[in-house]
Design an enzyme around this catalytic site. Structure first.
Site, PDB file in Angstrom:
ATOM      1  N   LYS A  87      -1.149   8.186  -0.631  1.00 61.18           N
ATOM      2  CA  LYS A  87      -1.426   7.401  -1.839  1.00 61.18           C
ATOM      3  C   LYS A  87      -2.647   7.934  -2.573  1.00 61.18           C
ATOM      4  CE  LYS A  87      -1.776   2.475  -3.042  1.00 61.18           C
ATOM      5  NZ  LYS A  87      -1.498   1.126  -2.504  1.00 61.18           N
ATOM      6  N   ASP A 208      -9.639  -7.137  -2.851  1.00 59.46           N
ATOM      7  CA  ASP A 208      -8.598  -6.393  -2.140  1.00 59.46           C
ATOM      8  C   ASP A 208      -9.141  -5.055  -1.669  1.00 59.46           C
ATOM      9  OD1 ASP A 208      -5.173  -5.377  -3.115  1.00 59.46           O
ATOM     10  OD2 ASP A 208      -6.375  -4.955  -1.334  1.00 59.46           O
TER      11      ASP A 208
END
Lengths: 625, 192
Positions: A87, A208
């Site tokens: 990612k 997050d």
């Protein structure tokens, strides 16, 4: 077990077909797939009952790649062929990769394009292809568990992902054979999971911290409408960096020299991560390093040392947090609830620092690893059409300002960060030479004033401008950001009405040709019958369009269409039904396009009427707040 | 291949494809009278209701033309909300509807006294940047800029109740000055 109600063609009331749609969290460290079953959203396990799929792919010569736990096991022994944390490479160029240096110990191919390609035993792989392999695994898991073919997926991305990173994610999904219903921002997905769960109202902060990315989003929830007020983050900061800090410490303590082999590096990272996680439940943990010369170093990693190592990283998360609050016009005390998302938020030190910052205890009730996938599944269920009465609405924002390169290497912002999407902005340009018929526009993302400090998104070449005297042309360029956060561009010369053709050169993305080739390659190696799959997809598309048009005609056909127009639509519908019954994929596709064109005016009239109805409702209704 | 959903990939759409031309101005879009005064809470409620009806998420299973229209319409709704939400943007939009161009790009002449004051404020900002009592100075500066802005806000409102060319000219000048102040306030906030 999914319930499939198949509607008979030509039935007067079309019973609603339950469509299989899933939410996918494509994470840096772990990926998950979730679905709504019997009204409950939950993650789907594999055959061994495991919900998390490590985002690791192990490539082998002459065999299919391995994905997940089995790949993770290969990491220490075959580091160069085992790709983890891909990612971090999505939407990035070879220059970024060089800057990431030894964080990603793979062999990269020098290439013509900016997209890095990793050399593996199975050949060169781009990050998009590696991600596609992970998605394919999840797709298979979902179809096996739900016993049916997926009609679509909502895939989550960090809110702070730029256009190139988002496009790369969409490309990966396409390669994996997934129809992307929406790219959903991870914090927003988490807010959905918590918000609907608690039936809450008010202002939330979503913190997050994942394996490789950090997002902070401030949202307001009001009667089912989730409105993102501001978002900020760091798309290169996460648990991975903590692992590296610990591994480096172990390295130094063990007295190792500068250059160690890849196997040792990977083993150290693996042990560092294990130690980090163990310290969540114990005050100290033994660690050891097996040196190349065979001797071993043994030591203790205490919570105190861990805190020293990770505090600078946690501190780095507070700067975007302050910025997001400022952009939202709020102070920490204005936040009603703080939600923790991502495995890294399990760390006691992280929770501690967040608690101090917001002066309240953060919510951690929903598993921080699963909450994003669960939120995505809830939205997927709605977007697939399974919940026509749902009141939920997600109003998200673009995280980074979009700008254009202007004279002097400067950037002029055209769409500011935190603008609610979809959004549209128009700008006028003119020519500077007599007879100039083309215009080059360079679009960038970022907050700085200089081109060199912003991220290049793409170069758009506008061609076909009617030749005029310099300065006479008025070219209106429209920039539109859709609900996925992706940019589209259109241009027209105002005086003549001539539309420019636009060719796009993405700075860090795949060209259409590259993606087509990858699609062909991936289908071939996945062992599927290309032709049969394409036909099936077109038939499903045709069914969907026919159902939509039939419903619209039933509702408003009489009102907005005269006899000739209705006849034209009926004829194109019949042509599509005829094509759908056959096996000519191209014919079906063309018939769908024809029906879309034929219903365009009808759709516009319905939309216009809807707007008028909506406004009329407002003038009469004084009590809606 | 799911090419139909790839509409919004980085490829040029036709211009007509991006034009949500319903022949409505921003006020009409929200069902509001064309006027400067409006209730922000009411505006926000109308905005949410419009989005509830027309957002692309509501059209995920609809036909292609409908999805395209939904995208254009909600983009317009968002642009309209931004313009109407902020009093300066609203005033600028209103003046544009009345045919008065606030001419940021073409007309650089401004009231001398105002410009002097702006220069003075900017100097204060520069000094505050590196001063020992930076936080205090920034707070004071912020309050000053806010006060200047509020004073003009009240004046601006009154200019729109008058229907004369003079009033419109005055409104135009106020808008230009308030834009200056907004930019300055933004810079102060960035430093705080």
């Amino acid at each position: 077990m999914a319930l499939l109600q198949i509607s008979e063609p030509g039935q007067s009331t079309a019973p609603h077909e339950h469509r299989l749609a899933v939410g996918i969290d494509l994470g840096t460290t772990n990926s998950l797939v979730a679905a709504v079953r019997s009204g409950v959203a939950d993650t789907l396990p594999d055959e061994q009952g495991r919900h998390l799929l490590p985002s690791v792919v192990h490539y082998r010569h002459g065999a299919d790649p391995e994905v997940g736990e089995v790949a993770l096991e290969a990491a220490a022994d075959d580091p160069l062929n085992t790709i983890a944390s891909v990612k971090r490479l999505m939407g990035r160029g070879i220059e970024d990769v060089k800057r990431l240096g030894n964080l990603l110990p793979y062999e990269f191919s020098p290439g013509a394009s900016a997209m890095p390609r990793i050399q593996t035993a199975a050949g060169e792989r781009s990050p998009v292809e590696v991600s596609a392999d992970i998605l394919r695994n999840l797709k298979r898991r979902a179809e096996a568990t739900l016993a049916g073919e997926l009609s679509g997926a909502v895939i989550t991305v960090p809110a702070y992902f730029d256009d190139a990173q988002r496009q790369a994610t969409k490309d990966a999904a396409r390669l994996a054979g997934l129809d992307v219903l929406r790219l959903l921002n991870e914090p927003t997905a988490a807010a959905v999971a918590y918000g609907l769960d608690q039936n809450a109202e008010g202002v939330f902060a979503i913190y997050d911290l994942g394996g490789g990315t950090f997002d902070i989003s401030i949202l307001r929830l009001n009667r089912g409408v989730f409105e993102v007020l501001a978002t900020a983050g760091d798309s290169a900061l996460g648990g991975d960096d903590m692992d590296h800090a610990i591994a480096d410490w172990m390295w130094r303590e063990a007295g190792l020299s500068e250059h160690a082999d890849h196997k040792l590096q990977r083993r150290l990272l693996r042990d560092a991560r294990a130690a980090k996680q163990a310290l969540t439940n114990a005050p100290t943990v033994p660690v050891q390093v097996l040196r190349p010369d065979g001797t071993a170093w043994q030591g203790e990693l205490t919570r105190a040392t861990l805190v020293q190592l990770v505090d600078p990283l946690i501190e780095r998360t507070l700067a975007p947090t302050r910025r997001a609050l400022k952009d939202a016009g709020l102070k920490p005390q204005d936040i009603q609830e703080v939600v923790m998302v991502g495995g890294s938020t399990r760390m006691p030190r992280v929770r501690e620092k967040v608690q101090v910052f917001f002066a309240r205890e953060p919510l951690t009730r929903i598993d921080p690893d699963k909450v994003v996938a669960i939120g995505a599944a809830i939205q997927a269920d709605i977007l697939a059409g399974n919940k026509p009465d749902s009141d939920m609405l997600l109003l998200d924002v673009i995280p980074l300002s979009l700008g254009l390169e202007v004279m002097g290497g400067m950037v002029e912002k055209i769409i500011p960060r935190n603008s609610t999407i979809p959004t549209v902005r128009a700008q006028e340009f003119t020519t500077f030479k007599d007879g100039q018929t083309a215009l080059l526009i360079h679009v960038l993302q970022g907050e700085r004033d200089l081109v060199s400090d912003c991220r290049s998104l793409a170069r758009f070449e506008l061609r076909g401008i009617p030749p005029m005297v310099a300065g006479a042309a008025r070219i209106r360029v429209t920039f539109q950001v859709d609900a996925d956060g992706l940019l589209g561009v259109a241009a027209r010369e105002q005086g003549t009405g001539v539309e420019a053709t636009i060719s796009v050169k993405p700075s860090y993305g795949l060209t259409d040709a590259e993606i087509e080739r990858m699609l062909r390659d991936s289908i071939a190696y996945a062992g599927e019958d290309n032709a049969a799959r394409n036909l099936r997809e077109q038939q499903v598309d045709a069914d969907r369009v026919l159902e939509a048009v039939q419903a619209a005609l039933r509702a408003d056909g009489e009102k907005y269409l005269d006899r000739d127009e209705r006849a034209a639509i009926d004829a194109t519908m019949e042509a599509l039904q005829h094509a759908r019954a056959g096996t000519d994929t191209t014919a079906i596709k063309q018939a769908i396009t024809a029906l879309d064109s034929a219903t365009q005016a009808f759709a516009a009239r319905r939309m216009d009427a809807s707007v008028r109805v909506a406004l009329a409702g407002h003038r009469l209704d004084e009590f809606k707040i | 291949m799911r090419l139909r959903r790839e509409l919004y990939r980085l490829t040029g759409q036709t211009f007509a494809g991006m034009q949500a031309d319903l022949g409505k101005n921003y006020f009409e879009l929200f069902g509001l009278p064309v006027a400067f005064d409006l209730d922000l809470a009411d505006l926000a409620a109308r905005y949410r209701d419009l989005q509830r009806r027309f957002h692309p998420d509501r059209f995920a299973s609809a036909s292609e033309p409908e999805r395209r229209l939904s995208l254009q319409l909600t983009a317009q709704i968002n642009a309209a909300f931004q313009a109407l939400k902020d009093p300066v943007a609203r005033a600028r939009y209103l003046l544009a509807l009345l045919g008065v161009d606030t001419g940021e790009d073409t007309d650089t002449a401004m009231d001398t006294a105002f410009l002097m004051e702006q220069m003075e404020l900017r100097e204060s900002l520069d000094e505050a940047r590196s001063a020992a009592d930076r936080d205090v100075r920034l707070e004071v500066l912020h309050q000053r800029v806010d006060a200047e802005f509020e004073a003009r806000s009240a004046l601006l409102r009154s200019r729109f109740t008058e229907n004369s060319e003079t009033a419109r000219r005055q409104a135009r000048n106020l808008v230009r000055e308030m834009q200056f102040l907004q930019k300055l306030a933004h810079e102060v906030t960035e430093l705080e």
